[in-house]
Design an enzyme around this catalytic site. Structure first.
Site, short mmCIF file in Angstrom:
data_model
loop_
_atom_site.label_atom_id
_atom_site.label_comp_id
_atom_site.label_asym_id
_atom_site.label_seq_id
_atom_site.Cartn_x
_atom_site.Cartn_y
_atom_site.Cartn_z
N ILE A 524 0.82 -1.23 0.00
CA ILE A 524 0.00 0.00 0.00
C ILE A 524 0.85 1.27 0.00
O ILE A 524 0.32 2.38 0.09
CB ILE A 524 -0.95 0.02 1.21
CG1 ILE A 524 -0.17 -0.12 2.53
CG2 ILE A 524 -2.01 -1.06 1.09
CD1 ILE A 524 -1.05 -0.03 3.77
N GLY A 525 2.16 1.12 -0.11
CA GLY A 525 3.02 2.31 -0.16
C GLY A 525 4.46 1.95 0.06
O GLY A 525 4.82 0.80 0.31
N GLY A 528 11.18 5.78 2.90
CA GLY A 528 12.62 5.63 2.99
C GLY A 528 13.04 4.39 3.75
O GLY A 528 14.10 3.81 3.49
N PHE A 529 12.22 3.95 4.68
CA PHE A 529 12.53 2.77 5.48
C PHE A 529 12.30 1.50 4.69
O PHE A 529 13.03 0.52 4.83
CB PHE A 529 11.65 2.78 6.74
CG PHE A 529 11.93 1.67 7.70
CD1 PHE A 529 12.99 1.75 8.60
CD2 PHE A 529 11.14 0.54 7.73
CE1 PHE A 529 13.24 0.73 9.50
CE2 PHE A 529 11.38 -0.49 8.62
CZ PHE A 529 12.44 -0.40 9.51
N GLY A 530 11.27 1.53 3.84
CA GLY A 530 10.95 0.34 3.05
C GLY A 530 9.49 0.29 2.68
O GLY A 530 8.72 1.23 2.93
N VAL A 532 5.40 -0.77 2.55
CA VAL A 532 4.36 -0.91 3.56
C VAL A 532 3.28 -1.83 3.01
O VAL A 532 2.79 -1.63 1.89
CB VAL A 532 3.76 0.47 3.92
CG1 VAL A 532 2.72 0.31 5.04
CG2 VAL A 532 4.85 1.44 4.34
N ASP A 646 10.83 15.25 10.35
CA ASP A 646 10.49 14.96 8.95
C ASP A 646 9.00 15.17 8.71
O ASP A 646 8.33 14.35 8.09
CB ASP A 646 10.88 13.52 8.60
CG ASP A 646 10.87 13.28 7.08
OD1 ASP A 646 10.94 14.27 6.32
OD2 ASP A 646 10.76 12.11 6.66
#
Length: 802
Positions: A524-525, A528-530, A532, A646
């Site tokens: 679903i998205g 920057g972390f990875g 989802v 952020d």
């Protein structure tokens, strides 16, 4: 078995006749008032020339503390005559005044004032290191006095129903300087006034203003001696007044003085709202609940033309279509407790579309609830004990409720017999001997002979009394006996029902993640972390599972992962995304959040959803207001401020009911201590939203988040991204258009003119303040929240009137 106190009362009735001169309470009562000038020489009194009230010394109301005069250099700076002297309490953690007589069940206004005036000659730097102590009404926390100005008079006021035939006011030393007090005043009120005040709850004053009065108005203009202060706010407001008589409706529950109602403020045009705001105390003890407020607004009308307005509280409609009666006192009183998540409160009066005249206001009062959450000794038992104490002139102070000294020692004598230590409240001064060591005083005259006859009887009474104190205190408060430390106990879930619901930090295995996400089938998205993924727990709860991308550096991924877990497992707020759990497998780091099905604010302004349906202006303001509340909580609601670092429209997510929540705490940083002014760290964030001052200096502050939020506000107004290729930043683009004065050149054309112009301008003004170049010129998030509430109220008023 006979009631022990019945026996004591009967014994007392016999003993009192053996006393040649009955004891007398030292009172100063003018028309049902008690007026005490603390620190005034014993036996002296004076008539206050401004009020005509008689003030007496505090001797007889308290037996501890030291008298002082303020330094001569501060004479003339005191607000009241009582400020010329004071009583300080350098010893004893808890020192109490006993205001008597009072009538059980009657309603009283009690007021204390505090004027330091450099009385000790030490020239304290109070601005840098405030002197702080607590004031209690009996067992109940009343106020925390924080003195940061030697020349200022501080005031604490409460309206209370007497639980017994006296009212106790206690000063608590909390280790931040010596408590002191300048005056104590008690005024009886009608029982019909302020109906929110009952036997189980009192209200303490935060603010009371007469909007149009030119100077302080009190007794005799106000028969209850309330203090109505001149209001100093609102440069665009007009002061108006009349001399006509103001009538009252039957059953008026406040009875505002005529002198207050004959003055008022109003705005210069129906388009200009009338508003005021206040903030909750930030220095109260952690054990005291955030205050819940009661609010009274007072008004009448001086003109016979249509005047109609709505009242908004924190941006939400409180009362609508109010039409003040001509020359008749009227008011709106809060019937429920008002609370705020961020401690900032705002009330706004806005004229309706039909109104010919702008809103009007004569006065307002803001009170907070004083919790009666402690159990006091039975009133009948206390009355009997206090009667004996007064009749026999027991000068060792009981310091309030005799069964609840808590951690503060009683001032009675400590006696020991057969290894058992007990407290005896003694009538003797040291010159009269000590009943604990068997020494006897020298007999000087006939008084000594009388005492020799009476003392044995009195000692029996006092010993019986002490035994009864212990008996009843054990019966009513077994863990609070005579200064003993409370016995610790394990709190049940019921005990903690009012506490913040902290995530239990549930840890998931990688196998569980696969089951939850159906083998990571629905993405679903991605951030920057990875990526989802959508997931569903066994109980059917939908979640979002954020997986660490293998292409990221593992060190960076772990740092962001730990930052997010630390932030979201220590804070919880309705406008922060809730962390359901996490997976700490080094090769499969994952964060599991509540699912936010309506995407992000970005999606609805500039993403695919914006193409399908334009987000209305009212919704844009509400969403950013909710996000601002979440951000303000991070800055001010946590023990140590947390900086998001952020913030952007992508990270403001929308739930099932379109309620906004801030997400993505991977870059967040927390202060190390409360004295810290900034965090030194390499600049990070998203281009277009990063605070330029922080980017250049590496000094991260809460103001850096404020800048980013200002950019988001410019986004919701313009519908444009922060950075557009081949052109300047959104801040410069808006500034250039603002200079023309034409709002239509700024606003997102997709809104198609469906907005209140004043609401748009207010948001633009807030955004430009948030994005000031110098961080110290930017507002706090609490201020931003208040302004957004005003902007939302303006837009909602337009929708109501359409």
């Amino acid at each position: 078995m006979a009631d022990p106190l019945y026996c004591l009362r009967r014994h007392f009735q016999v003993v009192r006749y053996l006393i040649s001169e009955p004891a007398v309470w030292i009172l100063s009562v003018d028309e049902g008032f008690i007026s005490i000038d603390c620190g005034l020489s014993s036996g002296t009194s004076y008539l206050d020339e401004k009020t005509g009230l008689n003030y007496t010394s505090d001797y007889g109301y308290i037996y501890t503390g030291k008298d002082h005069n303020i330094s001569a250099e501060y004479n003339g700076q005191e607000l009241f005559k009582t400020g010329l002297n004071l009583r300080s309490f350098p010893t004893g953690g808890r020192n109490c005044y006993t205001l008597s007589p009072a009538t059980t069940g009657h309603k009283y206004l009690v007021r204390a004032t505090f004027m330091h005036g450099n009385y000790d000659g030490k020239e304290h730097d109070l601005a840098r290191s405030p002197l702080t102590f607590d004031v209690y009404m009996g067992l109940h926390f009343w106020d925390r006095i924080s003195v940061n100005n030697t020349a200022k008079t501080y005031i604490a006021e409460v309206i209370v129903v007497a639980e017994v035939n006296w009212i106790s006011v206690c000063l608590m030393d909390i280790g931040n300087g010596t408590p002191f007090i300048s005056s104590l005043e008690m005024r009886q009120m009608k029982s019909s006034l302020y109906p929110v005040v009952m036997a189980n709850q009192s209200i303490a004053l935060q603010e009371r203003y007469g909007m149009g009065v030119s100077s302080l108005l009190r007794y005799p203009d106000d028969p209850y001696d309330r203090l109505w202060w001149p209001w100093q706010g609102g440069s665009r407001l007009l002061n108006i007044s009349i001399n006509e008589t103001i009538k009252r409706y039957p059953g008026d529950k406040i009875e505002v003085p005529t002198g207050v109602l004959q003055t008022a403020v109003t705005s210069s045009a129906t388009s200009i709202p009338l508003n005021f705001s206040w903030t909750a105390p930030t220095s109260w003890p952690a054990t005291v609940a955030v205050p819940a407020y009661y609010l009274n607004l007072h008004y009448t009308d001086f003109q016979q033309k249509l005047r109609e307005f709505n009242i908004y509280y924190n941006g939400f409609l409180w009362e609508g279509n109010i039409k003040p009666a001509h020359l008749i006192a009227d008011y709106r009183s809060a019937t429920v407790q008002f609370t705020s998540d961020n401690g900032f409160y705002n009330v706004c009066l806005i004229a309706t579309k039909a109104s010919v005249l702008p809103p009007i206001l004569s006065a307002y009062e803001i009170y907070y609830l004083v919790q009666h959450d402690s159990t006091m000794t039975s009133s009948e038992d206390v009355d009997a004990m206090m009667t004996i104490k007064s009749e026999y002139q027991v000068k060792k102070n009981w310091m309030g409720d005799p069964c609840v000294p808590e951690t503060y020692a009683w001032t009675g004598l400590t006696c020991q017999s057969d290894g058992i230590i007990s407290r005896v409240i003694s009538m003797y001064e040291t010159t009269n001997g000590d009943p604990c060591n068997g020494k006897s005083p020298k007999k000087k005259n006939m008084v000594g002979l009388v005492l020799a006859i009476v003392i044995p009887v009195l000692m029996v009474v006092l010993l019986v009394l002490t035994s009864l104190v212990i008996y009843f205190c054990r019966k009513q408060a077994p863990v609070r006996l005579l200064g003993c430390v409370d016995v610790p106990h394990i709190k049940s879930k019921e005990d903690c029902k009012d506490h913040i619901n902290i995530s239990d930090g549930r840890e998931f295995t990688y196998k569980e993640l696969m089951e939850i996400t159906n083998n990571f089938s629905v993405c679903i998205g991605e951030g920057g972390f990875g990526p989802v993924f959508h997931g569903r727990l066994k109980d059917g709860t939908e979640v979002a599972v954020k997986i660490h991308s293998p292409t990221s550096e593992i060190e960076k991924g772990m740092t962001e992962f730990l930052a997010e877990v630390e932030s979201l497992t220590t804070v919880h707020h309705r406008h922060l995304v809730f962390l359901v759990g996490y997976c700490t497998n080094k090769n499969h780091l994952a964060l599991i959040y509540e699912y936010m099905p309506n995407g992000s604010l970005y999606d609805h302004i500039r993403g695919k959803k914006a193409v399908i349906q334009t987000l209305r202006w009212c919704d844009r303001v509400r969403i950013t207001l909710e996000a601002a509340q979440g951000l303000d909580y991070l800055h001010t609601g946590c023990v140590l401020p947390i900086i998001h670092r952020d913030l952007k429209s992508h990270n403001i997510l929308l739930g099932h009911d379109m309620v906004a929540k801030i997400s993505d705490f991977g870059l967040s940083k927390s202060y190390f201590n409360v004295a810290q002014s900034h965090i030194s760290v390499t600049a990070a964030g998203t281009i277009g939203y990063i605070d330029p001052e922080y980017c250049l200096s590496g000094r991260l502050t809460t103001s850096s988040d404020v800048f980013s939020f200002g950019v988001v506000l410019l986004e919701i107004v313009t519908g444009e991204p922060p950075i557009v290729p081949t052109t300047v930043h959104i801040l410069q683009r808006v500034k250039e258009k603002v200079s023309t004065g034409n709002i239509e050149t700024i606003v997102d054309p997709r809104l198609d003119g469906d907005y209140d112009v004043s609401s748009i301008w207010k948001v633009v003004d807030i955004a430009l303040l948030c994005t000031k170049e110098a961080s110290d010129e930017r507002p706090t998030m609490s201020m931003v929240v208040a302004q957004l509430k005003d902007a939302l109220a303006l837009e909602e008023a337009r929708n109501i009137n359409q």
